[in-house]
Structures are given as structure tokens and as C-alpha cells.
Scaffold this motif. Structure first.
Motif, PDB file in Angstrom:
ATOM      1  N   PRO A 225      -0.458   1.399 -13.715  1.00 35.21           N
ATOM      2  CA  PRO A 225      -1.964   1.317 -13.679  1.00 35.21           C
ATOM      3  C   PRO A 225      -2.433  -0.122 -13.405  1.00 35.21           C
ATOM      4  O   PRO A 225      -3.448  -0.177 -12.827  1.00 35.21           O
TER       5      PRO A 225
ATOM      6  N   SER B 150       0.745  -1.102  -0.111  1.00 41.84           N
ATOM      7  CA  SER B 150       0.026   0.041  -0.145  1.00 41.84           C
ATOM      8  C   SER B 150       1.032   1.184  -0.019  1.00 41.84           C
ATOM      9  O   SER B 150       2.124   1.403   0.444  1.00 41.84           O
TER      10      SER B 150
ATOM     11  N   LYS C 184      -4.366  -3.811  -7.105  1.00 40.08           N
ATOM     12  CA  LYS C 184      -4.572  -3.555  -5.411  1.00 40.08           C
ATOM     13  C   LYS C 184      -5.867  -3.264  -5.079  1.00 40.08           C
ATOM     14  O   LYS C 184      -6.093  -3.670  -3.970  1.00 40.08           O
ATOM     15  N   LYS C 185      -6.729  -2.538  -5.981  1.00 41.63           N
ATOM     16  CA  LYS C 185      -7.922  -2.186  -5.395  1.00 41.63           C
ATOM     17  C   LYS C 185      -8.701  -3.360  -5.524  1.00 41.63           C
ATOM     18  O   LYS C 185      -9.812  -3.536  -4.807  1.00 41.63           O
TER      19      LYS C 185
ATOM     20  N   ASP D 280      -2.068  -0.827  -9.794  1.00 40.72           N
ATOM     21  CA  ASP D 280      -3.214   0.007  -8.982  1.00 40.72           C
ATOM     22  C   ASP D 280      -4.498  -0.620  -9.109  1.00 40.72           C
ATOM     23  O   ASP D 280      -5.166  -1.013  -8.085  1.00 40.72           O
ATOM     24  N   ASP D 281      -4.992  -1.368 -10.290  1.00 44.77           N
ATOM     25  CA  ASP D 281      -6.236  -2.153 -10.303  1.00 44.77           C
ATOM     26  C   ASP D 281      -6.206  -3.312  -9.498  1.00 44.77           C
ATOM     27  O   ASP D 281      -7.176  -3.679  -8.992  1.00 44.77           O
TER      28      ASP D 281
ATOM     29  N   GLY E 144       6.505   0.305  -9.442  1.00 47.48           N
ATOM     30  CA  GLY E 144       6.162   1.038  -8.322  1.00 47.48           C
ATOM     31  C   GLY E 144       7.411   1.089  -7.301  1.00 47.48           C
ATOM     32  O   GLY E 144       7.078   1.587  -6.073  1.00 47.48           O
TER      33      GLY E 144
END
Length: 302
Positions: free
Chosen positions: A293, A4, A299-300, A296-297, A41
Motif C-alpha cells: 500500500p 508501473s 507511486k501516485k 502504491d501511495d 511488489g
């Protein structure tokens, strides 16, 4: 597997990666490996390369930290010091940084210069002595072919051969690359390293063949140069993320195995996205820019 992003973190906590590679001829491969770590990241990414590659790699991106410490035979011929003195200097310079990294990628764009190869072999032994996780790819695998003892018994190593590199490694170990069990047998002979056999599907073999995984995620029909380097940098990032909180009783082989599976999955899905946007014009750069990206997707969704 994806950390995170929180306000209390400081620079470096989300991964510090290094790539040992790059010579006067080959500058793209180390860039792709190092820059993909940033795009996925990681906070910091370093490249330790030959003097003749440094300015070119720096020109690709100011985000990379480039160290022109490696030397090719032509550099030595113009130097007043002996080759052994230069090798010792390189080991000191790179070694001073080594323990700062969560993972080091060895091999992209090294070339086959005999002096660089000899120096990097010594660096690999140094990294191993420091317990720094290694991802060995491309020309780094060539070094392993010459002396498999460099990685034998080491659980903090990932080998990432493509089809041709797998055949060479099998031959070096006295194995039949056409044997369906060759990857498992290779793992048993090496007694420690994780093997990621790249191909139509990525086969991941854990230490001593005690874990086997197959990544069948749809990728891209476009096989552009640099995709393997992107995978190497991505594996290194996942390893750095998931060894930063390592406990003494943690199964390091399982951490590396899971990191390899995660990286194979995300790189394949990123390649699929990149191909959907760019078609046959897709390159490794397009693939890299899909990594963040996509992370991020994912992780959500967790």
C-alpha cells in the motif's frame, strides 16, 4: 524507482528475487526476506534453504518457491556421497537458477553450520562471476568477515550490517568501528560494495565512499525481530526493478545506491505506519503488509 503496473507486462518483469538462507533452527528470517519482496511488489520470490527448513518455510506461505538444496553437516553424515560431491551437487542445483534472478539475498537464517557456510561461500563466488547483484545480510556477513576478498572490488554487492555486525566487519578489515569515518574507510578498503549501516539512522555509503546518504525517515520505536530481513528483501526488490533496464554504460553503483536509499525510506515509513496500527505488539509481519500500500501511495505521488 517503483515500476508501473501495466496490462502488457508478463510474470517476472516486476522482479524475480531469491534468498539463500534458512536452516533447521532458523526459518523466520528467510521467510521475512523473501515474502517482503512479494509484498513490496516483486512477481516471484524463491528460497534456497537447508532440507530441514524447507517444509516449515513452505508452510508459512504457498506464494514462495522453496528449494531444499542446502545441506547441514547432519545431512551429510547420513549421505553415502562425500562432502565434496555433495557440495558440487549443491553448486550445480543452485547455479542452474542463479542467472534467472534480478537480485539474490544471501544470509538470513543460514546459521553457523560449517558445511553450509562453506557451500554458500562458493555460491557467493559463483553469483559474483555471473554478475548477479547480491544483498549480503546476517550470517552472510559472517562469511564475509572470514574472507573479505569474496566481495572486494565487486560493485554489484550490498552489505547490510547492524551495529554488532558492523563492528565485526570493521575488526575483520582492521578498522576502528568507533571512528566516525569508519563506514567510509570500510568502503574504500572493500573498493566496490555498497554499505548500508543500519541504526537510529541508516547510513548508505557508495562504492569507494564516493556517495554518502543518510535516511532519517521516522521509523518505529519497536525493534522487532525480522525487520532487518524485511529491509534486505526490499533492497533486493528495488535493485531488481532498476537493473532490469540496465544499459551497458549505466553506473551500476549509482543504481544500487539509489535502490538502497529507496528501500530504507519505504521500510522506515512502513514501520511507522505498522507501529501506529499495532503499537508495541507490532511485528515484522505487520511491517511487511504495509509495504505494498505504501508503494502504491508513493507511486501516485510521483
Amino acid at each position: 524507482m517503483i515500476p508501473s503496473l501495466t496490462p502488457d507486462k508478463y510474470k517476472g518483469q516486476s522482479g524475480k528475487i531469491a534468498v539463500v538462507g534458512g536452516c533447521q533452527e532458523y526459518t523466520g528470517a528467510p521467510f521475512f526476506a523473501a515474502f517482503s519482496a512479494l509484498k513490496l511488489g516483486a512477481d516471484l520470490s524463491h528460497v534456497f534453504c537447508a532440507q530441514g527448513a524447507a517444509s516449515v518455510i513452505k508452510g508459512y506461505s504457498p506464494e514462495l518457491i522453496v528449494h531444499p538444496y542446502l545441506k547441514e553437516r547432519s545431512d551429510i553424515d547420513a549421505d553415502s556421497c562425500s562432502s565434496e560431491e555433495i557440495k558440487a551437487q549443491i553448486l550445480d542445483q543452485v547455479g542452474a537458477w542463479a542467472s534467472k534472478f534480478g537480485c539474490i539475498v544471501v544470509g538470513p537464517g543460514l546459521g553457523r553450520d560449517e558445511f553450509i557456510m562453506a557451500c554458500v561461500k562458493e555460491l557467493m563466488l559463483l553469483f559474483r562471476s555471473l554478475d548477479v547483484p547480491l544483498v549480503i545480510d546476517a550470517d552472510g556477513l559472517w562469511i564475509v568477515n572470514q574472507d573479505p576478498s569474496i566481495v572486494k572490488g565487486c560493485e554489484r554487492v550490498v552489505l547490510t550490517p547492524n551495529v554488532v555486525e558492523f563492528q565485526r566487519l570493521a575488526n575483520a578489515l582492521g578498522l576502528d568501528s568507533k571512528d566516525p569515518q569508519c563506514a567510509e574507510n570500510m568502503s574504500k578498503v572493500l573498493q566496490g560494495p555498497i554499505i548500508v549501516r543500519k541504526g537510529r539512522e541508516d547510513v548508505i555509503i557508495g562504492a569507494n565512499a564516493d556517495m554518502v546518504g543518510i535516511c532519517q525517515e521516522e521509523g518505529s520505536p519497536r525493534r522487532a525481530g525480522g525487520q532487518g530481513d524485511v529491509l534486505a528483501g526490499s533492497i533486493a526488490t528495488f535493485i531488481a526493478w532498476n537493473t532490469s533496464t540496465e544499459k551497458h554504460d549505466t553506473n551500476i553503483s549509482k543504481i544500487l545506491f539509489d535502490a538502497c536509499g529507496s528501500a530504507c525510506f519505504i521500510v522506515r515509513r512502513a514501520a511507522c505506519r505498522a507501529f501506529a496500527h499495532r503499537g508495541r505488539a507490532m511485528g515484522a509481519t505487520d511491517l511487511m503488509h504495509q509495504l505494498g500500500p505504501l508503494a502504491d501511495d508513493l507511486k501516485k505521488e510521483c
